[in-house]
Design a protein around this motif. Structure first.
Motif, mmCIF file in Angstrom:
data_model
loop_
_atom_site.group_PDB
_atom_site.id
_atom_site.type_symbol
_atom_site.label_atom_id
_atom_site.label_comp_id
_atom_site.label_asym_id
_atom_site.label_seq_id
_atom_site.Cartn_x
_atom_site.Cartn_y
_atom_site.Cartn_z
ATOM 1 N N LEU A 150 0.846 -1.204 0.000
ATOM 2 C CA LEU A 150 0.000 0.000 0.000
ATOM 3 C C LEU A 150 0.878 1.250 0.000
ATOM 4 C CD1 LEU A 150 -2.530 -1.052 2.798
ATOM 5 C CD2 LEU A 150 -2.830 -1.245 0.308
ATOM 6 N N TYR A 151 0.361 2.310 -0.628
ATOM 7 C CA TYR A 151 1.088 3.577 -0.602
ATOM 8 C C TYR A 151 1.042 4.168 0.802
ATOM 9 C CZ TYR A 151 1.979 3.899 -5.556
ATOM 10 O OH TYR A 151 2.480 3.664 -6.814
ATOM 11 N N VAL A 152 2.216 4.484 1.354
ATOM 12 C CA VAL A 152 2.262 5.289 2.571
ATOM 13 C C VAL A 152 2.093 6.737 2.133
ATOM 14 C CG1 VAL A 152 3.713 3.642 3.783
ATOM 15 C CG2 VAL A 152 4.778 5.553 2.548
ATOM 16 N N ASP A 153 2.077 7.666 3.093
ATOM 17 C CA ASP A 153 1.692 9.019 2.687
ATOM 18 C C ASP A 153 2.744 9.786 1.906
ATOM 19 O OD1 ASP A 153 -0.604 10.896 2.864
ATOM 20 O OD2 ASP A 153 1.068 12.180 3.448
ATOM 21 N N GLY A 154 4.027 9.649 2.305
ATOM 22 C CA GLY A 154 5.021 10.412 1.544
ATOM 23 C C GLY A 154 6.360 10.511 2.248
ATOM 24 N N PHE A 155 7.234 11.331 1.668
ATOM 25 C CA PHE A 155 8.617 11.451 2.120
ATOM 26 C C PHE A 155 9.007 12.882 2.471
ATOM 27 C CE2 PHE A 155 9.502 7.435 -0.237
ATOM 28 C CZ PHE A 155 10.298 6.807 0.704
ATOM 29 N N HIS A 156 9.625 13.051 3.629
ATOM 30 C CA HIS A 156 10.409 14.247 3.893
ATOM 31 C C HIS A 156 11.866 13.939 3.536
ATOM 32 C CE1 HIS A 156 6.950 15.603 6.451
ATOM 33 N NE2 HIS A 156 7.264 16.725 5.825
ATOM 34 N N ILE A 157 12.727 14.955 3.678
ATOM 35 C CA ILE A 157 14.111 14.830 3.221
ATOM 36 C C ILE A 157 15.031 15.139 4.398
ATOM 37 C CG2 ILE A 157 15.821 15.909 1.705
ATOM 38 C CD1 ILE A 157 13.123 16.467 -0.067
ATOM 39 N N SER A 158 15.785 14.128 4.831
ATOM 40 C CA SER A 158 16.623 14.362 6.013
ATOM 41 C C SER A 158 17.731 15.346 5.651
ATOM 42 C CB SER A 158 17.213 13.041 6.516
ATOM 43 O OG SER A 158 18.142 12.538 5.588
ATOM 44 N N GLY A 159 18.072 16.190 6.575
ATOM 45 C CA GLY A 159 19.169 17.136 6.368
ATOM 46 C C GLY A 159 18.804 18.328 5.505
#
Ligand SMILES: *[C@@H]1O[C@H](CO)[C@@H](O)[C@H](O)[C@H]1NC(C)=O
Ligand SMILES: *[C@@H]1O[C@H](CO)[C@@H](O)[C@H](O)[C@H]1NC(C)=O
Ligand SMILES: *[C@@H]1O[C@H](CO)[C@@H](O)[C@H](O)[C@H]1NC(C)=O
Length: 429
Positions: A150-159
């Motif tokens: 299933l699709y999770v909601d999304g991605f942030h970007i570390s750093g």
């Protein structure tokens, strides 16, 4: 913006089919004049075109190697819904946008060819097709699906730091929140990518996603029955959570506590809407050269047979949802409780373990965007993550859908979208 694109293009599709059914077919002598609704095509097309172009500025290749960014005022967040919408809106522009020669409200300005100086915007422009294909490629390579498929909601970007050169940084901070609509909105795009290219891999991907959803409701598609023996619920208890539902019924994580926002109240209906579009009999592939008629017929038959296989599950969901209607026929949001009535469950003793929000998930659609450094541009010190629950909640089943926002236009549209899906699947040849 991209919901708006889909809305106007659907309005064009609706006016076309209404005109065909009620003028061309029923009363051929009225066909010449046609239904007056078709007079709005230029206005609808213009709006769809403007919003698609405005949204196109969100595509970014400096971070994560591509992807549409959700919200320019927050920390970069490349999420499932924005990219699924971009795919589905772009395929729809390629196939259904009738062209536009109205340059209002953007006057021609130097250096702005896109919105300002083109004399007209043709139909079937390959830039729409290319955008959909590139975005689909990025999304499927982005690692945005979980162990249930299933699709999770999304991605942030570390750093990521505002104000410095972040080029090349990766999408690596995944928000594990799962919503129903993230499993649906891409289905329209996948179907239309098949129509555009004739490649069956897009259809296979769509069916795989649908089957992952059905499985994650706790439904065994080989037996057409819930995985869990529901008789054990007799009198009490909440059915087990399978990833996106319980007891074979589609459920949003916020349903059990009735903490759903009005946005989330639309999600199951959005899933059903795109599922219904996906499962219509296939159109002929658009590009005649690449098309192999024999393969297309084979794909078309397989597609119909697969879609028919989803009917018992839809029926099960519709039976549950219809049981949530109040005395005035209004649907509730939490369909699962409609089913539990059949098992004589009268009250629910909900414990924190019943609330299906994983630790690595932020349910920002229902609890609001947290005021912390993961989400907000300006660094803040508090961790705004809200825990959904830390106490026992006893809910009377007399009307579990009377809690939270209760019954709304959105819960009603969800019930209608489910009935329509069942109706359309039942009519497949
Ligand atoms: C995909 O995401 C999961 C969850 O964040 C992570 O554990 C895994 O390592 C990622 N896989 C790849 C290939 O990046
Ligand atoms: C940012 O960094 C990338 C790669 O390190 C480089 O190619 C690019 O020119 C830089 N951009 C600016 C505005 O400095
Ligand atoms: C977010 O947090 C910061 C610092 O803790 C605070 O100054 C600001 O008012 C908060 N904003 C909102 C909208 O709560």
């Amino acid at each position: 913006m991209l919901w708006v694109v889909l809305g106007w293009l659907d309005a064009i599709k609706f006016a076309k089919s209404h005109n065909k059914a009620h003028y061309e077919v029923l009363v051929p002598q009225r066909a010449v004049q046609g239904w007056h609704g078709t007079a709005w095509f230029p206005a609808f097309a213009h709006r769809a075109r403007i919003f698609w172009h405005l949204a196109s500025a969100g595509w970014d290749t400096q971070l994560c190697g591509g992807g549409m960014n959700w919200n320019p005022r927050l920390m970069p967040y490349k999420n499932a819904i924005t990219n699924e919408l971009w795919i589905s809106a772009s395929t729809a522009m390629y196939l259904h946008f009738p062209g536009d020669d109205n340059s209002s409200p953007f006057k021609a300005r130097d250096g702005e060819p896109e919105l300002g100086t083109a004399a007209s915007w043709p139909r079937h422009d390959s830039k729409y097709k290319d955008a959909a294909i590139v975005a689909h490629k990025w999304l499927t390579a982005s690692n945005m699906t979980n162990s249930h498929g299933l699709y999770v909601d999304g991605f942030h970007i570390s750093g990521y730091r505002p104000g410095v050169n972040n080029t090349g940084k990766k999408c690596d901070e995944r928000d594990e929140m799962v919503y129903t609509y993230n499993q649906g909105t891409i289905l329209t795009g996948l179907r239309e990518l098949y129509t555009i290219t004739g490649k069956s891999e897009y259809l296979e991907e769509g069916h795989q996603l649908i089957r992952a959803v059905i499985k994650a409701t706790g439904w065994d598609i080989t037996k057409n029955a819930p995985v869990q023996d529901l008789k054990v619920l007799q009198g009490h208890g909440v059915p087990a959570w399978y990833g996106l539902g319980r007891a074979g019924v589609l459920e949003e994580a916020c349903d059990i506590l009735a903490t759903c926002s009005q946005d989330a109240q639309t999600f199951k209906g959005i899933w059903m809407h795109h599922f219904t579009t996906f499962c219509k009999p296939l159109d002929e592939p658009f590009d005649g050269e690449e098309m192999n008629q024999h393969m297309h017929l084979r794909n078309a038959n397989l597609h119909i047979e697969s879609c028919k296989g989803y009917k018992p599950w839809l029926q099960h969901n519709a039976d549950a949802a219809r049981n949530t209607r109040d005395g005035e026929g209004r649907y509730g949001m939490w369909w699962t409780v409609g089913l539990m009535k059949e098992y004589h469950v009268h009250g629910l003793s909900i414990v924190p373990e019943d609330v299906p929000v994983p630790a690595e998930a932020t349910d920002y659609r229902n609890d609001g965007v947290p005021n912390n450094s993961i989400w907000m541009m300006a660094p803040v010190h508090n961790d705004g993550r809200q825990r959904p629950m830390n106490r026992r909640d006893v809910v009377k089943l007399s009307d579990a859908n009377d809690r939270g926002r209760g019954r709304t236009v959105e819960t009603q549209s969800g019930g209608l979208a489910l009935l329509r899906a069942l109706w359309e699947i039942s009519r497949l040849p």
